[in-house]
Each structure stands twice: as C-alpha cells, then as structure tokens.
Design a protein around this motif. Structure first.
Motif, mmCIF file in Angstrom:
data_model
loop_
_atom_site.group_PDB
_atom_site.id
_atom_site.type_symbol
_atom_site.label_atom_id
_atom_site.label_comp_id
_atom_site.label_asym_id
_atom_site.label_seq_id
_atom_site.Cartn_x
_atom_site.Cartn_y
_atom_site.Cartn_z
ATOM 1 N N LEU A 186 6.110 -12.376 1.756
ATOM 2 C CA LEU A 186 6.112 -10.916 1.613
ATOM 3 C C LEU A 186 4.693 -10.363 1.587
ATOM 4 C CD1 LEU A 186 8.962 -10.456 -1.014
ATOM 5 C CD2 LEU A 186 9.015 -9.865 1.427
ATOM 6 N N GLN A 187 3.783 -11.045 0.923
ATOM 7 C CA GLN A 187 2.395 -10.610 0.876
ATOM 8 C C GLN A 187 1.763 -10.667 2.274
ATOM 9 O OE1 GLN A 187 -0.165 -13.110 -1.451
ATOM 10 N NE2 GLN A 187 -1.756 -11.542 -1.617
ATOM 11 N N ARG A 188 2.048 -11.719 3.016
ATOM 12 C CA ARG A 188 1.531 -11.825 4.383
ATOM 13 C C ARG A 188 2.062 -10.692 5.254
ATOM 14 N NH1 ARG A 188 2.378 -18.253 5.589
ATOM 15 N NH2 ARG A 188 0.783 -19.029 4.163
ATOM 16 N N GLU A 189 3.337 -10.383 5.093
ATOM 17 C CA GLU A 189 3.939 -9.297 5.880
ATOM 18 C C GLU A 189 3.293 -7.955 5.541
ATOM 19 O OE1 GLU A 189 5.979 -7.547 8.764
ATOM 20 O OE2 GLU A 189 6.002 -9.697 8.386
ATOM 21 N N ARG A 190 3.014 -7.725 4.253
ATOM 22 C CA ARG A 190 2.359 -6.482 3.841
ATOM 23 C C ARG A 190 0.958 -6.395 4.431
ATOM 24 N NH1 ARG A 190 -1.387 -5.512 0.522
ATOM 25 N NH2 ARG A 190 -1.267 -7.525 -0.513
ATOM 26 N N ILE A 191 0.227 -7.478 4.391
ATOM 27 C CA ILE A 191 -1.126 -7.504 4.965
ATOM 28 C C ILE A 191 -1.068 -7.245 6.463
ATOM 29 C CG2 ILE A 191 -3.083 -9.018 5.475
ATOM 30 C CD1 ILE A 191 -2.561 -10.341 2.716
ATOM 31 N N LYS A 192 -0.098 -7.830 7.132
ATOM 32 C CA LYS A 192 0.055 -7.636 8.576
ATOM 33 C C LYS A 192 0.347 -6.171 8.898
ATOM 34 C CE LYS A 192 2.810 -9.318 12.468
ATOM 35 N NZ LYS A 192 3.900 -10.230 12.839
ATOM 36 N N ARG A 193 1.261 -5.561 8.133
ATOM 37 C CA ARG A 193 1.578 -4.137 8.341
ATOM 38 C C ARG A 193 0.355 -3.259 8.127
ATOM 39 N NH1 ARG A 193 6.046 -4.963 5.128
ATOM 40 N NH2 ARG A 193 5.004 -3.801 3.475
ATOM 41 N N ASP A 194 -0.383 -3.522 7.051
ATOM 42 C CA ASP A 194 -1.581 -2.731 6.751
ATOM 43 C C ASP A 194 -2.640 -2.895 7.833
ATOM 44 O OD1 ASP A 194 -0.324 -1.931 4.432
ATOM 45 O OD2 ASP A 194 -1.505 -3.255 3.116
ATOM 46 N N THR A 195 -2.793 -4.100 8.349
ATOM 47 C CA THR A 195 -3.770 -4.356 9.403
ATOM 48 C C THR A 195 -3.396 -3.624 10.682
ATOM 49 O OG1 THR A 195 -4.258 -6.526 8.458
ATOM 50 C CG2 THR A 195 -4.892 -6.176 10.755
ATOM 51 N N ILE A 196 -2.122 -3.672 11.047
ATOM 52 C CA ILE A 196 -1.663 -2.970 12.251
ATOM 53 C C ILE A 196 -1.868 -1.470 12.095
ATOM 54 C CG2 ILE A 196 0.396 -2.366 13.601
ATOM 55 C CD1 ILE A 196 1.335 -5.279 13.127
ATOM 56 N N LYS A 197 -1.542 -0.945 10.922
ATOM 57 C CA LYS A 197 -1.728 0.485 10.666
ATOM 58 C C LYS A 197 -3.203 0.874 10.808
ATOM 59 C CE LYS A 197 0.541 2.127 7.179
ATOM 60 N NZ LYS A 197 0.946 2.480 5.807
#
Length: 76
Positions: A54-65
């Motif tokens: 879940l933390q990796r997914e959040r980081i990925k979303r934030d990076t894409i944004k």
C-alpha cells in the motif's frame, strides 16, 4: 547459495557456518522475491507485506501526480 559458497575456501567450520548464516539472513530479510510481490520473506511472514504494498502504491500515485504537474508546467 552453492555457487557463492564454493567460490571461497573455508578452513574452519565456523567460517562456513557464518557464511551460510549471512546468506540465509540476506535471503530472508534483504532480497526481494518476485513470486511474493517483490517483498522479502520476512515481510510476508511477519504480516508487513500488505502495508508495504500500500505504501508503494501511494508513492507511485504521488510520483505520477507530480510528474503530470511538472509536464503541464513545461507544456504551458
């Protein structure tokens, strides 16, 4: 493990045991395994796997944004 152990000569059984222990520690606590979602076996065993994913997914979303925002600023 076999290839790694055979590269060196061990004159004392304690040295060999220490190398095997170091390998097992690395394998279980540091090396990511693709078959279990790029987690370590220790993460899965101790129940930390879902939290890490879940933390990796959040980081990925934030990076894409952030990248989309930077791209829009450059395009403007």
């Amino acid at each position: 493990m076999k290839n790694r152990i055979l590269l060196e000569n061990y004159f004392f059984s304690e040295d060999l045991e220490a190398q095997i222990a170091a390998f097992v520690n690395h394998y279980n606590h540091r090396r990511y395994h693709e078959s279990i979602g790029n987690l370590t076996p220790a993460d899965v065993y101790f129940g930390r796997g879902q939290t890490i994913l879940l933390q990796r997914e959040r980081i990925k979303r934030d990076t894409i944004k952030l990248r989309r925002l930077q791209h829009r600023r450059q395009a403007a």
